[in-house]
Design a protein around this motif. Structure first.
Motif, PDB file in Angstrom:
ATOM      1  N   GLY A 185     -38.154  53.347  28.007  1.00  0.00           N
ATOM      2  CA  GLY A 185     -39.209  53.443  27.001  1.00  0.00           C
ATOM      3  C   GLY A 185     -40.539  53.785  27.641  1.00  0.00           C
ATOM      4  O   GLY A 185     -40.863  53.301  28.718  1.00  0.00           O
ATOM      5  N   PHE A 237     -37.291  57.386  13.599  1.00  0.00           N
ATOM      6  CA  PHE A 237     -37.134  55.967  13.282  1.00  0.00           C
ATOM      7  C   PHE A 237     -38.185  55.592  12.244  1.00  0.00           C
ATOM      8  O   PHE A 237     -39.273  56.178  12.215  1.00  0.00           O
ATOM      9  N   ASN A 271     -36.628  49.689  23.011  1.00  0.00           N
ATOM     10  CA  ASN A 271     -35.576  49.351  22.038  1.00  0.00           C
ATOM     11  C   ASN A 271     -35.002  50.602  21.376  1.00  0.00           C
ATOM     12  O   ASN A 271     -33.800  50.691  21.136  1.00  0.00           O
ATOM     13  N   ARG A 272     -35.853  51.573  21.086  1.00  0.00           N
ATOM     14  CA  ARG A 272     -35.382  52.830  20.490  1.00  0.00           C
ATOM     15  C   ARG A 272     -34.474  53.583  21.466  1.00  0.00           C
ATOM     16  O   ARG A 272     -33.423  54.084  21.080  1.00  0.00           O
ATOM     17  N   ALA A 276     -31.224  51.856  21.623  1.00  0.00           N
ATOM     18  CA  ALA A 276     -30.438  52.063  20.406  1.00  0.00           C
ATOM     19  C   ALA A 276     -29.666  53.380  20.501  1.00  0.00           C
ATOM     20  O   ALA A 276     -28.475  53.439  20.168  1.00  0.00           O
ATOM     21  N   LEU A 324     -41.058  48.550  21.715  1.00  0.00           N
ATOM     22  CA  LEU A 324     -40.446  49.336  20.640  1.00  0.00           C
ATOM     23  C   LEU A 324     -39.796  50.606  21.202  1.00  0.00           C
ATOM     24  O   LEU A 324     -38.666  50.943  20.848  1.00  0.00           O
ATOM     25  N   SER A 325     -40.491  51.291  22.099  1.00  0.00           N
ATOM     26  CA  SER A 325     -39.924  52.532  22.659  1.00  0.00           C
ATOM     27  C   SER A 325     -38.685  52.237  23.511  1.00  0.00           C
ATOM     28  O   SER A 325     -37.717  52.996  23.483  1.00  0.00           O
ATOM     29  N   GLY A 344     -37.534  56.816  25.187  1.00  0.00           N
ATOM     30  CA  GLY A 344     -38.073  56.372  23.912  1.00  0.00           C
ATOM     31  C   GLY A 344     -39.583  56.498  23.909  1.00  0.00           C
ATOM     32  O   GLY A 344     -40.232  56.262  24.935  1.00  0.00           O
ATOM     33  N   SER A 386     -39.726  50.361  13.781  1.00  0.00           N
ATOM     34  CA  SER A 386     -38.313  50.003  13.836  1.00  0.00           C
ATOM     35  C   SER A 386     -37.600  50.724  14.984  1.00  0.00           C
ATOM     36  O   SER A 386     -37.970  51.821  15.367  1.00  0.00           O
ATOM     37  N   SER A 387     -36.541  50.074  15.476  1.00  0.00           N
ATOM     38  CA  SER A 387     -35.684  50.714  16.477  1.00  0.00           C
ATOM     39  C   SER A 387     -34.268  50.901  15.923  1.00  0.00           C
ATOM     40  O   SER A 387     -33.353  51.223  16.656  1.00  0.00           O
ATOM     41  N   THR A 410     -43.304  56.238  21.182  1.00  0.00           N
ATOM     42  CA  THR A 410     -43.902  55.774  19.923  1.00  0.00           C
ATOM     43  C   THR A 410     -45.182  56.560  19.690  1.00  0.00           C
ATOM     44  O   THR A 410     -45.640  57.292  20.577  1.00  0.00           O
TER      45      THR A 410
END
Length: 171
Positions: A158, A83, A134-135, A138, A131-132, A117, A87-88, A119
């Protein structure tokens, strides 16, 4: 004649005792036969799992993923999936690897999938956690939407930067 009758009675008693022993042995063999069948089924199941694992392992290049087993769980650790920083959003360059991931999932049709996920250590812990997550979501959503994986089979989690899968050191 008396001796013959006695011999006959002894022979019949001996034959009855042998028949009892044969019945006992048949019962023991029946149990052993059932155990043998169960062991054969377990061996066949184990061979199937080994074949599935080998099939999954050959899907990925060494630069894309590591495939390993933890007990009865097959773990596919993708490190080729990337990523943009912070960003995710899944980039188009990840499509080939996600296609391979789907093929790996198809090898185990009764499996459940956990997408993790992660980071790096840059940024705050709360931001990295979000963020993790969201990844992971995704990737989960992509697999569900693109490959029609039943949503109840796949979960996302995450881990932020608390459980890195690669070194967080920078040079």
């Amino acid at each position: 004649e008396l001796q013959l009758r006695k011999d006959l009675a002894d022979s019949q008693a001996f034959a009855a005792a042998l028949e009892d022993e044969i019945r006992d042995l048949d019962q023991q063999l029946g149990g052993a036969s059932a155990e043998r069948r169960e062991l054969m089924l377990q061996l066949e199941s184990q061979a199937r799992i080994e074949e599935q694992f080998a099939q999954t392992e050959t899907l990925f290049l060494l630069s894309e993923a590591t495939v390993f087993r933890q007990s009865n769980t097959v773990v596919i650790r993708l490190f080729g999936l990337e990523f943009a920083s912070g960003s995710s959003r899944l980039e188009d360059q990840n499509e080939a690897l996600l296609n391979k991931s789907n093929r790996a999932i198809e090898v185990f049709p009764a499996s459940t999938v956990l997408v993790e996920g992660h980071t790096d250590s840059q940024g705050g812990a709360r931001l990295n956690q979000k963020l993790s997550q969201n990844r992971a979501e995704a990737v989960q959503n992509y697999l569900i939407e693109k490959f029609r994986i039943v949503p109840t089979r796949i979960t996302a989690q995450g881990f932020g930067s608390i459980r890195p899968i690669a070194s967080n050191e920078t040079n």
